[in-house]
Scaffold this active site. Structure first.
Site, PDB file in Angstrom:
ATOM      1  N   ARG A 116      -5.207  14.491  20.822  1.00 41.21           N
ATOM      2  CA  ARG A 116      -4.086  15.314  20.336  1.00 41.21           C
ATOM      3  C   ARG A 116      -4.608  16.632  19.781  1.00 41.21           C
ATOM      4  O   ARG A 116      -4.010  17.685  19.983  1.00 41.21           O
ATOM      5  CB  ARG A 116      -3.297  14.553  19.262  1.00 41.21           C
ATOM      6  CG  ARG A 116      -2.395  13.490  19.842  1.00 41.21           C
ATOM      7  CD  ARG A 116      -1.922  12.536  18.772  1.00 41.21           C
ATOM      8  NE  ARG A 116      -1.151  13.214  17.743  1.00 41.21           N
ATOM      9  CZ  ARG A 116      -1.018  12.770  16.501  1.00 41.21           C
ATOM     10  NH1 ARG A 116      -1.610  11.668  16.114  1.00 41.21           N
ATOM     11  NH2 ARG A 116      -0.290  13.438  15.644  1.00 41.21           N
ATOM     12  N   SER A 135       0.586   7.080  14.717  1.00 44.04           N
ATOM     13  CA  SER A 135      -0.793   7.223  14.250  1.00 44.04           C
ATOM     14  C   SER A 135      -0.927   6.725  12.809  1.00 44.04           C
ATOM     15  O   SER A 135      -1.805   5.915  12.489  1.00 44.04           O
ATOM     16  CB  SER A 135      -1.200   8.700  14.363  1.00 44.04           C
ATOM     17  OG  SER A 135      -2.415   8.932  13.710  1.00 44.04           O
ATOM     18  N   ASP A 186       0.847  -1.194   0.000  1.00 42.47           N
ATOM     19  CA  ASP A 186       0.000   0.000   0.000  1.00 42.47           C
ATOM     20  C   ASP A 186       0.880   1.241   0.000  1.00 42.47           C
ATOM     21  O   ASP A 186       2.103   1.163   0.194  1.00 42.47           O
ATOM     22  CB  ASP A 186      -0.948   0.003   1.211  1.00 42.47           C
ATOM     23  CG  ASP A 186      -2.091   1.014   1.037  1.00 42.47           C
ATOM     24  OD1 ASP A 186      -2.244   1.571  -0.059  1.00 42.47           O
ATOM     25  OD2 ASP A 186      -2.820   1.244   2.023  1.00 42.47           O
ATOM     26  N   LYS A 187       0.216   2.358  -0.218  1.00 44.08           N
ATOM     27  CA  LYS A 187       0.873   3.658  -0.225  1.00 44.08           C
ATOM     28  C   LYS A 187       0.150   4.538   0.776  1.00 44.08           C
ATOM     29  O   LYS A 187      -1.062   4.412   0.959  1.00 44.08           O
ATOM     30  CB  LYS A 187       0.741   4.250  -1.631  1.00 44.08           C
ATOM     31  CG  LYS A 187       1.383   5.559  -1.806  1.00 44.08           C
ATOM     32  CD  LYS A 187       0.551   6.732  -2.289  1.00 44.08           C
ATOM     33  CE  LYS A 187      -0.853   6.936  -1.998  1.00 44.08           C
ATOM     34  NZ  LYS A 187      -1.364   8.323  -2.171  1.00 44.08           N
ATOM     35  N   HIS A 188       0.886   5.435   1.430  1.00 47.00           N
ATOM     36  CA  HIS A 188       0.222   6.452   2.249  1.00 47.00           C
ATOM     37  C   HIS A 188       0.822   7.802   1.901  1.00 47.00           C
ATOM     38  O   HIS A 188       2.035   7.940   1.771  1.00 47.00           O
ATOM     39  CB  HIS A 188       0.430   6.172   3.745  1.00 47.00           C
ATOM     40  CG  HIS A 188      -0.159   7.252   4.611  1.00 47.00           C
ATOM     41  ND1 HIS A 188      -1.500   7.320   4.891  1.00 47.00           N
ATOM     42  CD2 HIS A 188       0.408   8.331   5.205  1.00 47.00           C
ATOM     43  CE1 HIS A 188      -1.734   8.380   5.646  1.00 47.00           C
ATOM     44  NE2 HIS A 188      -0.591   9.013   5.840  1.00 47.00           N
ATOM     45  N   SER A 189      -0.065   8.792   1.758  1.00 45.40           N
ATOM     46  CA  SER A 189       0.417  10.150   1.521  1.00 45.40           C
ATOM     47  C   SER A 189       0.041  10.993   2.729  1.00 45.40           C
ATOM     48  O   SER A 189      -1.029  10.801   3.311  1.00 45.40           O
ATOM     49  CB  SER A 189      -0.251  10.706   0.263  1.00 45.40           C
ATOM     50  OG  SER A 189      -0.195  12.114   0.291  1.00 45.40           O
ATOM     51  N   LYS A 241      -2.427   2.408  11.629  1.00 45.98           N
ATOM     52  CA  LYS A 241      -3.563   2.132  10.740  1.00 45.98           C
ATOM     53  C   LYS A 241      -3.105   1.366   9.500  1.00 45.98           C
ATOM     54  O   LYS A 241      -3.776   0.457   9.039  1.00 45.98           O
ATOM     55  CB  LYS A 241      -4.231   3.453  10.338  1.00 45.98           C
ATOM     56  CG  LYS A 241      -5.000   4.072  11.504  1.00 45.98           C
ATOM     57  CD  LYS A 241      -5.513   5.456  11.194  1.00 45.98           C
ATOM     58  CE  LYS A 241      -4.419   6.474  11.177  1.00 45.98           C
ATOM     59  NZ  LYS A 241      -4.798   7.862  11.345  1.00 45.98           N
ATOM     60  N   LYS A 242      -1.957   1.757   8.959  1.00 39.88           N
ATOM     61  CA  LYS A 242      -1.483   1.080   7.746  1.00 39.88           C
ATOM     62  C   LYS A 242      -1.065  -0.359   8.061  1.00 39.88           C
ATOM     63  O   LYS A 242      -1.314  -1.273   7.281  1.00 39.88           O
ATOM     64  CB  LYS A 242      -0.316   1.864   7.132  1.00 39.88           C
ATOM     65  CG  LYS A 242      -0.783   3.089   6.385  1.00 39.88           C
ATOM     66  CD  LYS A 242      -1.442   2.715   5.066  1.00 39.88           C
ATOM     67  CE  LYS A 242      -2.481   3.730   4.638  1.00 39.88           C
ATOM     68  NZ  LYS A 242      -3.191   3.375   3.404  1.00 39.88           N
ATOM     69  N   THR A 284      -9.390  10.698  -0.191  1.00 37.80           N
ATOM     70  CA  THR A 284      -9.693   9.726  -1.242  1.00 37.80           C
ATOM     71  C   THR A 284     -11.149   9.255  -1.190  1.00 37.80           C
ATOM     72  O   THR A 284     -11.799   9.102  -2.220  1.00 37.80           O
ATOM     73  CB  THR A 284      -8.722   8.533  -1.096  1.00 37.80           C
ATOM     74  OG1 THR A 284      -7.410   9.050  -1.294  1.00 37.80           O
ATOM     75  CG2 THR A 284      -8.984   7.452  -2.110  1.00 37.80           C
TER      76      THR A 284
HETATM   77  N1  URA Z   1      -2.433  11.511   9.670  1.00 42.28           N
HETATM   78  C1  URA Z   1      -2.694  10.594  10.640  1.00 42.28           C
HETATM   79  O1  URA Z   1      -3.336   9.582  10.405  1.00 42.28           O
HETATM   80  N2  URA Z   1      -2.230  10.860  11.876  1.00 42.28           N
HETATM   81  C2  URA Z   1      -1.521  11.937  12.184  1.00 42.28           C
HETATM   82  O2  URA Z   1      -1.124  12.096  13.310  1.00 42.28           O
HETATM   83  C3  URA Z   1      -1.262  12.881  11.166  1.00 42.28           C
HETATM   84  C4  URA Z   1      -1.727  12.635   9.907  1.00 42.28           C
END
Ligand code: URA
Length: 411
Positions: A175, A190, A87-90, A194-195, A127
Protein backbone atom coordinates in the site's frame (compact mmCIF):
# COMPACT_ATOMS: atom_id res chain seq x y z
CA UNK A 1 3.44 -15.89 -11.83
CA UNK A 2 0.81 -15.24 -14.48
CA UNK A 3 -2.05 -17.12 -12.94
CA UNK A 4 -2.91 -18.54 -9.55
CA UNK A 5 -5.77 -20.98 -9.34
CA UNK A 6 -7.36 -22.83 -6.42
CA UNK A 7 -9.96 -25.58 -6.81
CA UNK A 8 -12.45 -23.24 -8.50
CA UNK A 9 -10.92 -19.79 -8.10
CA UNK A 10 -8.61 -17.85 -10.32
CA UNK A 11 -6.82 -14.61 -9.61
CA UNK A 12 -8.09 -13.17 -12.91
CA UNK A 13 -11.73 -13.75 -11.87
CA UNK A 14 -11.13 -12.20 -8.46
CA UNK A 15 -9.34 -9.16 -9.88
CA UNK A 16 -11.86 -8.65 -12.68
CA UNK A 17 -14.77 -8.80 -10.21
CA UNK A 18 -13.22 -6.15 -8.00
CA UNK A 19 -12.14 -4.06 -10.98
CA UNK A 20 -15.72 -4.05 -12.23
CA UNK A 21 -17.17 -3.11 -8.85
CA UNK A 22 -18.66 -6.47 -7.87
CA UNK A 23 -18.34 -7.56 -4.25
CA UNK A 24 -16.01 -10.45 -3.49
CA UNK A 25 -17.20 -13.44 -1.47
CA UNK A 26 -15.59 -14.43 1.87
CA UNK A 27 -14.16 -17.51 0.11
CA UNK A 28 -12.58 -15.38 -2.64
CA UNK A 29 -11.08 -12.95 -0.12
CA UNK A 30 -9.71 -15.72 2.11
CA UNK A 31 -8.16 -17.44 -0.89
CA UNK A 32 -6.59 -14.19 -2.05
CA UNK A 33 -5.17 -13.35 1.39
CA UNK A 34 -3.79 -16.87 1.83
CA UNK A 35 -2.12 -16.46 -1.56
CA UNK A 36 -0.65 -13.10 -0.55
CA UNK A 37 0.80 -14.58 2.68
CA UNK A 38 2.13 -17.66 0.85
CA UNK A 39 3.51 -15.64 -2.08
CA UNK A 40 1.40 -17.51 -4.67
CA UNK A 41 -0.44 -14.28 -5.45
CA UNK A 42 2.25 -12.14 -7.07
CA UNK A 43 3.09 -8.59 -5.99
CA UNK A 44 1.61 -7.06 -9.19
CA UNK A 45 -1.60 -9.05 -8.64
CA UNK A 46 -1.80 -7.98 -4.98
CA UNK A 47 -1.06 -4.36 -6.01
CA UNK A 48 -3.88 -4.49 -8.57
CA UNK A 49 -6.25 -5.82 -5.90
CA UNK A 50 -5.31 -2.92 -3.59
CA UNK A 51 -5.80 -0.36 -6.34
CA UNK A 52 -9.22 -1.78 -7.26
CA UNK A 53 -10.29 -1.72 -3.60
CA UNK A 54 -8.99 1.84 -3.29
CA UNK A 55 -11.08 2.90 -6.31
CA UNK A 56 -14.18 0.71 -5.86
CA UNK A 57 -14.36 0.47 -2.06
CA UNK A 58 -15.71 -2.53 -0.18
CA UNK A 59 -18.98 -3.41 1.50
CA UNK A 60 -18.89 -4.03 5.26
CA UNK A 61 -19.36 -7.77 4.63
CA UNK A 62 -16.32 -7.76 2.37
CA UNK A 63 -14.28 -5.78 4.89
CA UNK A 64 -15.23 -8.20 7.69
CA UNK A 65 -14.20 -11.14 5.46
CA UNK A 66 -10.91 -9.42 4.53
CA UNK A 67 -10.19 -8.63 8.20
CA UNK A 68 -10.85 -12.20 9.35
CA UNK A 69 -8.78 -13.66 6.51
CA UNK A 70 -5.87 -11.32 7.37
CA UNK A 71 -6.19 -12.16 11.07
CA UNK A 72 -6.14 -15.89 10.24
CA UNK A 73 -3.10 -15.55 7.97
CA UNK A 74 -1.01 -16.05 11.13
CA UNK A 75 -1.22 -17.00 14.77
CA UNK A 76 -4.40 -16.05 16.63
CA UNK A 77 -3.64 -15.82 20.34
CA UNK A 78 -5.99 -17.18 22.99
CA UNK A 79 -5.80 -16.86 26.75
CA UNK A 80 -7.01 -19.02 29.62
CA UNK A 81 -7.92 -16.18 31.96
CA UNK A 82 -10.91 -15.60 34.16
CA UNK A 83 -12.07 -12.18 33.01
CA UNK A 84 -12.63 -9.88 30.05
CA UNK A 85 -9.79 -9.66 27.55
CA UNK A 86 -9.66 -6.08 26.27
CA UNK A 87 -7.43 -3.66 24.42
CA UNK A 88 -7.28 -0.16 23.03
CA UNK A 89 -5.98 1.05 19.68
CA UNK A 90 -5.16 4.63 18.79
CA UNK A 91 -4.70 5.84 15.23
CA UNK A 92 -1.67 7.74 16.56
CA UNK A 93 -0.81 11.25 17.54
CA UNK A 94 1.65 13.58 19.21
CA UNK A 95 2.33 13.13 22.94
CA UNK A 96 -0.06 10.16 22.94
CA UNK A 97 1.15 8.05 25.86
CA UNK A 98 -2.35 6.79 26.76
CA UNK A 99 -1.40 3.11 26.29
CA UNK A 100 1.24 3.32 29.02
CA UNK A 101 -1.36 4.47 31.54
CA UNK A 102 -4.34 2.55 30.24
CA UNK A 103 -2.97 -1.02 30.26
CA UNK A 104 -2.00 -1.12 33.97
CA UNK A 105 -5.06 0.90 34.98
CA UNK A 106 -7.46 -1.40 33.13
CA UNK A 107 -5.68 -4.44 34.63
CA UNK A 108 -6.05 -2.85 38.08
CA UNK A 109 -9.76 -2.62 37.34
CA UNK A 110 -9.87 -6.40 36.76
CA UNK A 111 -9.52 -6.72 32.96
CA UNK A 112 -6.79 -8.57 31.05
CA UNK A 113 -4.93 -6.41 28.53
CA UNK A 114 -2.71 -8.25 26.00
CA UNK A 115 -1.46 -5.15 24.22
CA UNK A 116 0.52 -5.56 21.00
CA UNK A 117 1.97 -2.19 20.01
CA UNK A 118 3.98 -0.60 17.25
CA UNK A 119 6.90 1.74 16.72
CA UNK A 120 6.64 5.38 15.79
CA UNK A 121 6.95 6.57 12.22
CA UNK A 122 7.31 10.21 11.17
CA UNK A 123 6.04 12.76 13.68
CA UNK A 124 3.85 10.29 15.62
CA UNK A 125 5.40 8.39 18.50
CA UNK A 126 5.21 4.64 19.09
CA UNK A 127 4.55 2.85 22.35
CA UNK A 128 7.44 0.39 21.92
CA UNK A 129 9.97 3.21 21.48
CA UNK A 130 8.71 4.84 24.67
CA UNK A 131 8.89 1.61 26.66
CA UNK A 132 12.41 0.90 25.44
CA UNK A 133 13.65 4.01 27.24
CA UNK A 134 13.21 1.93 30.43
CA UNK A 135 16.50 0.06 31.10
CA UNK A 136 16.10 -3.65 30.42
CA UNK A 137 12.55 -3.46 29.04
CA UNK A 138 12.08 -6.15 26.35
CA UNK A 139 9.30 -5.75 23.79
CA UNK A 140 9.98 -9.13 22.13
CA UNK A 141 8.82 -11.60 24.77
CA UNK A 142 7.89 -15.12 23.66
CA UNK A 143 4.23 -16.12 23.66
CA UNK A 144 4.89 -18.29 26.76
CA UNK A 145 6.24 -15.28 28.66
CA UNK A 146 3.34 -13.14 27.44
CA UNK A 147 0.96 -15.79 28.74
CA UNK A 148 2.63 -15.70 32.18
CA UNK A 149 2.64 -11.88 32.21
CA UNK A 150 -1.04 -11.75 31.37
CA UNK A 151 -2.10 -14.22 34.05
CA UNK A 152 0.29 -12.89 36.74
CA UNK A 153 0.11 -9.13 36.09
CA UNK A 154 -3.06 -8.73 34.00
CA UNK A 155 -1.34 -6.87 31.16
CA UNK A 156 1.66 -6.77 28.85
CA UNK A 157 2.88 -4.42 26.12
CA UNK A 158 4.82 -6.23 23.44
CA UNK A 159 5.85 -5.82 19.79
CA UNK A 160 4.16 -7.60 16.94
CA UNK A 161 5.64 -11.04 16.32
CA UNK A 162 6.38 -12.24 12.78
CA UNK A 163 3.55 -14.76 13.19
CA UNK A 164 0.83 -12.16 13.84
CA UNK A 165 -1.25 -11.22 10.76
CA UNK A 166 1.65 -11.70 8.28
CA UNK A 167 -0.62 -10.87 5.32
CA UNK A 168 -0.96 -7.34 6.71
CA UNK A 169 2.80 -6.84 6.62
CA UNK A 170 2.90 -7.70 2.90
CA UNK A 171 -0.20 -5.66 2.03
CA UNK A 172 0.81 -2.66 4.16
CA UNK A 173 4.22 -2.43 2.47
CA UNK A 174 2.54 -2.67 -0.95
CA UNK A 175 0.00 0.00 0.00
CA UNK A 176 2.88 2.34 0.78
CA UNK A 177 4.44 1.61 -2.60
CA UNK A 178 1.17 1.98 -4.54
CA UNK A 179 -0.31 5.08 -2.84
CA UNK A 180 -3.30 3.09 -1.64
CA UNK A 181 -2.83 3.70 2.10
CA UNK A 182 -5.77 6.13 2.53
CA UNK A 183 -8.55 3.63 1.81
CA UNK A 184 -11.02 3.21 4.67
CA UNK A 185 -11.66 -0.55 4.14
CA UNK A 186 -7.92 -1.25 3.79
CA UNK A 187 -7.07 0.77 6.92
CA UNK A 188 -9.92 -0.93 8.79
CA UNK A 189 -8.79 -4.44 7.86
CA UNK A 190 -5.16 -3.62 8.58
CA UNK A 191 -5.81 -2.24 12.08
CA UNK A 192 -8.42 -4.80 13.09
CA UNK A 193 -6.67 -7.91 11.75
CA UNK A 194 -3.75 -7.26 14.12
CA UNK A 195 -5.94 -6.38 17.09
CA UNK A 196 -8.25 -9.35 16.55
CA UNK A 197 -5.22 -11.69 16.49
CA UNK A 198 -4.75 -10.73 20.18
CA UNK A 199 -7.81 -12.84 21.06
CA UNK A 200 -9.95 -10.00 22.45
CA UNK A 201 -13.48 -9.84 23.83
CA UNK A 202 -13.62 -6.06 23.63
CA UNK A 203 -11.78 -3.29 21.77
CA UNK A 204 -11.82 0.45 22.49
CA UNK A 205 -10.65 2.69 19.65
CA UNK A 206 -9.24 6.20 19.81
CA UNK A 207 -9.66 7.66 16.34
CA UNK A 208 -7.84 10.95 16.17
CA UNK A 209 -8.37 13.85 13.82
CA UNK A 210 -6.48 17.10 13.32
CA UNK A 211 -3.08 18.42 12.29
CA UNK A 212 -1.09 15.82 14.25
CA UNK A 213 -3.30 12.85 13.27
CA UNK A 214 -3.36 10.37 10.42
CA UNK A 215 -6.88 11.65 9.55
CA UNK A 216 -6.72 15.42 9.17
CA UNK A 217 -10.45 16.18 9.17
CA UNK A 218 -13.29 15.25 11.51
CA UNK A 219 -15.51 13.79 8.71
CA UNK A 220 -12.66 11.50 7.56
CA UNK A 221 -12.01 10.36 11.12
CA UNK A 222 -15.73 9.79 11.60
CA UNK A 223 -15.87 7.61 8.47
CA UNK A 224 -12.94 5.54 9.69
CA UNK A 225 -14.37 5.23 13.22
CA UNK A 226 -17.77 4.11 11.85
CA UNK A 227 -16.10 1.52 9.64
CA UNK A 228 -13.88 0.21 12.48
CA UNK A 229 -16.85 -0.14 14.82
CA UNK A 230 -19.10 -1.85 12.26
CA UNK A 231 -16.40 -4.22 11.07
CA UNK A 232 -15.01 -4.97 14.57
CA UNK A 233 -18.48 -5.89 15.80
CA UNK A 234 -19.18 -7.79 12.56
CA UNK A 235 -16.02 -9.80 13.20
CA UNK A 236 -17.24 -10.78 16.66
CA UNK A 237 -15.38 -8.39 19.00
CA UNK A 238 -17.39 -5.79 20.93
CA UNK A 239 -15.92 -2.60 19.49
CA UNK A 240 -16.46 1.07 20.36
CA UNK A 241 -14.70 4.25 19.27
CA UNK A 242 -14.10 7.80 20.43
CA UNK A 243 -13.14 10.63 18.11
CA UNK A 244 -10.48 12.79 19.72
CA UNK A 245 -8.90 16.09 18.77
CA UNK A 246 -5.22 15.89 17.78
CA UNK A 247 -4.73 19.51 16.76
CA UNK A 248 -2.99 20.02 20.12
CA UNK A 249 -0.51 17.52 21.65
CA UNK A 250 -1.86 15.26 24.39
CA UNK A 251 -0.38 16.11 27.77
CA UNK A 252 2.77 18.20 27.92
CA UNK A 253 5.63 15.81 27.11
CA UNK A 254 6.67 14.86 23.56
CA UNK A 255 9.60 12.43 23.23
CA UNK A 256 10.15 8.89 24.43
CA UNK A 257 11.65 9.02 27.94
CA UNK A 258 9.84 12.31 28.64
CA UNK A 259 6.52 10.64 27.82
CA UNK A 260 7.28 7.68 30.08
CA UNK A 261 7.93 10.15 32.92
CA UNK A 262 4.59 11.85 32.26
CA UNK A 263 2.75 8.52 32.09
CA UNK A 264 4.31 7.45 35.40
CA UNK A 265 3.20 10.74 36.99
CA UNK A 266 -0.30 10.02 35.68
CA UNK A 267 -0.23 6.49 37.15
CA UNK A 268 0.71 8.08 40.48
CA UNK A 269 -2.38 10.29 40.20
CA UNK A 270 -0.44 13.39 39.17
CA UNK A 271 -0.78 13.46 35.41
CA UNK A 272 -2.10 16.20 33.13
CA UNK A 273 -5.88 16.43 33.03
CA UNK A 274 -6.32 15.71 29.30
CA UNK A 275 -4.26 12.51 29.51
CA UNK A 276 -6.03 11.25 32.63
CA UNK A 277 -9.48 12.08 31.25
CA UNK A 278 -8.94 10.46 27.85
CA UNK A 279 -7.45 7.30 29.37
CA UNK A 280 -10.51 6.82 31.59
CA UNK A 281 -12.95 7.63 28.76
CA UNK A 282 -11.34 4.93 26.63
CA UNK A 283 -11.66 2.37 29.43
CA UNK A 284 -15.22 3.12 30.55
CA UNK A 285 -18.29 1.98 28.63
CA UNK A 286 -20.49 4.47 30.50
CA UNK A 287 -20.17 7.41 32.87
CA UNK A 288 -20.09 5.19 35.96
CA UNK A 289 -17.20 3.10 34.59
CA UNK A 290 -15.32 6.24 33.54
CA UNK A 291 -15.72 7.66 37.06
CA UNK A 292 -14.55 4.38 38.61
CA UNK A 293 -11.45 4.34 36.41
CA UNK A 294 -10.75 7.97 37.27
CA UNK A 295 -11.04 7.42 41.02
CA UNK A 296 -8.59 4.52 40.78
CA UNK A 297 -6.18 6.51 38.59
CA UNK A 298 -6.25 9.49 40.94
CA UNK A 299 -5.56 7.18 43.91
CA UNK A 300 -2.20 6.16 42.40
CA UNK A 301 -3.04 2.47 42.88
CA UNK A 302 -2.25 1.54 39.25
CA UNK A 303 1.40 2.56 39.66
CA UNK A 304 2.25 -0.68 41.45
CA UNK A 305 0.67 -2.62 38.54
CA UNK A 306 2.88 -0.64 36.12
CA UNK A 307 5.99 -1.62 38.12
CA UNK A 308 4.97 -5.28 38.00
CA UNK A 309 4.41 -5.09 34.24
CA UNK A 310 7.80 -3.42 33.69
CA UNK A 311 9.48 -6.19 35.71
CA UNK A 312 7.61 -8.88 33.73
CA UNK A 313 9.24 -7.39 30.60
CA UNK A 314 12.72 -7.50 32.21
CA UNK A 315 12.77 -3.78 32.94
CA UNK A 316 13.68 -1.91 36.12
CA UNK A 317 10.91 0.51 37.10
CA UNK A 318 13.24 2.29 39.54
CA UNK A 319 16.11 2.87 37.11
CA UNK A 320 16.93 6.22 35.51
CA UNK A 321 15.49 6.26 32.00
CA UNK A 322 17.82 5.95 29.02
CA UNK A 323 18.81 8.96 26.97
CA UNK A 324 20.31 11.10 29.73
CA UNK A 325 22.99 13.67 29.01
CA UNK A 326 20.86 15.81 26.70
CA UNK A 327 21.32 19.56 26.86
CA UNK A 328 18.36 21.53 28.19
CA UNK A 329 17.07 24.75 26.69
CA UNK A 330 14.15 26.81 27.93
CA UNK A 331 12.27 29.05 25.48
CA UNK A 332 10.70 32.12 27.05
CA UNK A 333 7.72 34.23 25.99
CA UNK A 334 8.86 37.45 24.35
CA UNK A 335 5.58 39.22 25.15
CA UNK A 336 2.53 38.93 27.37
CA UNK A 337 -0.74 37.54 25.97
CA UNK A 338 -2.54 34.25 25.54
CA UNK A 339 -1.44 31.05 23.82
CA UNK A 340 -3.28 31.13 20.49
CA UNK A 341 -1.57 28.25 18.72
CA UNK A 342 -0.11 25.00 20.02
CA UNK A 343 0.00 22.88 16.91
CA UNK A 344 0.41 19.12 17.26
CA UNK A 345 2.01 18.66 13.85
CA UNK A 346 4.66 21.40 14.26
CA UNK A 347 5.52 20.35 17.80
CA UNK A 348 5.57 16.65 16.86
CA UNK A 349 7.90 17.51 13.96
CA UNK A 350 10.12 19.49 16.35
CA UNK A 351 10.56 16.41 18.58
CA UNK A 352 11.08 14.31 15.44
CA UNK A 353 13.89 16.49 14.05
CA UNK A 354 15.58 16.46 17.47
CA UNK A 355 15.81 12.67 17.02
CA UNK A 356 12.76 11.36 18.91
CA UNK A 357 11.23 9.80 15.79
CA UNK A 358 12.29 7.92 12.68
CA UNK A 359 11.92 8.67 8.98
CA UNK A 360 11.84 5.02 7.91
CA UNK A 361 11.39 1.67 9.64
CA UNK A 362 14.53 0.44 11.41
CA UNK A 363 16.13 3.87 11.87
CA UNK A 364 17.61 4.53 15.35
CA UNK A 365 15.97 7.09 17.62
CA UNK A 366 17.25 9.01 20.66
CA UNK A 367 15.24 8.13 23.79
CA UNK A 368 16.07 11.30 25.72
CA UNK A 369 15.34 14.13 23.29
CA UNK A 370 12.05 15.97 23.01
CA UNK A 371 10.15 18.80 24.58
CA UNK A 372 7.87 19.65 27.46
CA UNK A 373 5.20 22.30 27.03
CA UNK A 374 4.67 24.65 29.95
CA UNK A 375 1.60 26.22 28.36
CA UNK A 376 -1.45 25.02 26.43
CA UNK A 377 -3.97 26.92 24.25
CA UNK A 378 -5.79 29.70 26.07
CA UNK A 379 -3.23 30.00 28.89
CA UNK A 380 -2.29 33.56 29.85
CA UNK A 381 1.45 34.22 29.75
CA UNK A 382 3.73 36.99 30.95
CA UNK A 383 6.80 38.19 29.03
CA UNK A 384 9.80 36.14 30.13
CA UNK A 385 7.69 33.15 31.26
CA UNK A 386 8.92 29.67 30.16
CA UNK A 387 6.89 28.33 27.22
CA UNK A 388 8.69 25.12 26.44
CA UNK A 389 11.78 23.18 27.54
CA UNK A 390 13.77 21.27 24.92
CA UNK A 391 16.06 18.31 25.60
CA UNK A 392 18.44 18.00 22.68
CA UNK A 393 21.73 16.75 21.30
CA UNK A 394 23.36 18.40 18.27
CA UNK A 395 20.83 17.03 15.77
CA UNK A 396 18.14 19.27 14.37
CA UNK A 397 18.18 22.04 16.98
CA UNK A 398 17.83 24.99 14.56
CA UNK A 399 14.99 23.35 12.64
CA UNK A 400 13.25 22.37 15.90
CA UNK A 401 13.42 25.98 17.09
CA UNK A 402 11.84 27.16 13.80
CA UNK A 403 9.05 24.59 14.11
CA UNK A 404 8.35 25.56 17.72
CA UNK A 405 8.28 29.25 16.80
CA UNK A 406 5.67 28.45 14.13
CA UNK A 407 3.76 25.92 16.24
CA UNK A 408 3.53 27.72 19.58
CA UNK A 409 2.32 31.29 19.41
CA UNK A 410 1.24 33.91 21.92
CA UNK A 411 -1.21 36.47 20.59
N1 URA B 1 -2.29 1.63 11.09
C1 URA B 1 -2.31 0.36 10.62
O1 URA B 1 -1.96 -0.59 11.31
N2 URA B 1 -2.73 0.18 9.35
C2 URA B 1 -3.13 1.17 8.56
O2 URA B 1 -3.50 0.93 7.44
C3 URA B 1 -3.10 2.49 9.07
C4 URA B 1 -2.68 2.69 10.35
Amino acid sequence: MASTSGASLSIQDVLESKRDGQPLSPAQLRWLVEGVAAGTVTRPQAAAFLAFVYLRGMTDDETVALTLAMRDSGQVLSWQVDGLVVDKHSTGGVGDKVSLVLAPLWAELGAYVPMISGRGLGHTGGTLDKLESIPGFRTDLSVDRLRSALSDVGCFMNGQTAQLAPADRVLYALRNETSTVPSVPLITASILSKKLAEGLDELSLDVKWGSGAFMKTLPDAQRLADSLVRVGNGAGVRTRARLTDMNVPLGRAIGNALEVQEAVACLRGQGPEDLAALTCQLIGRDAAEVARARALLDSGAAFERWCRMVRAHGGDPDATLLGGGCAERVLLATKAGRVTRCDAYDLGRAAFVLGAGRRSAGQAIHPGVGLVLHVKPGDAVQAGQPLVTLWHVQTGLDRALELIQHGLQVG
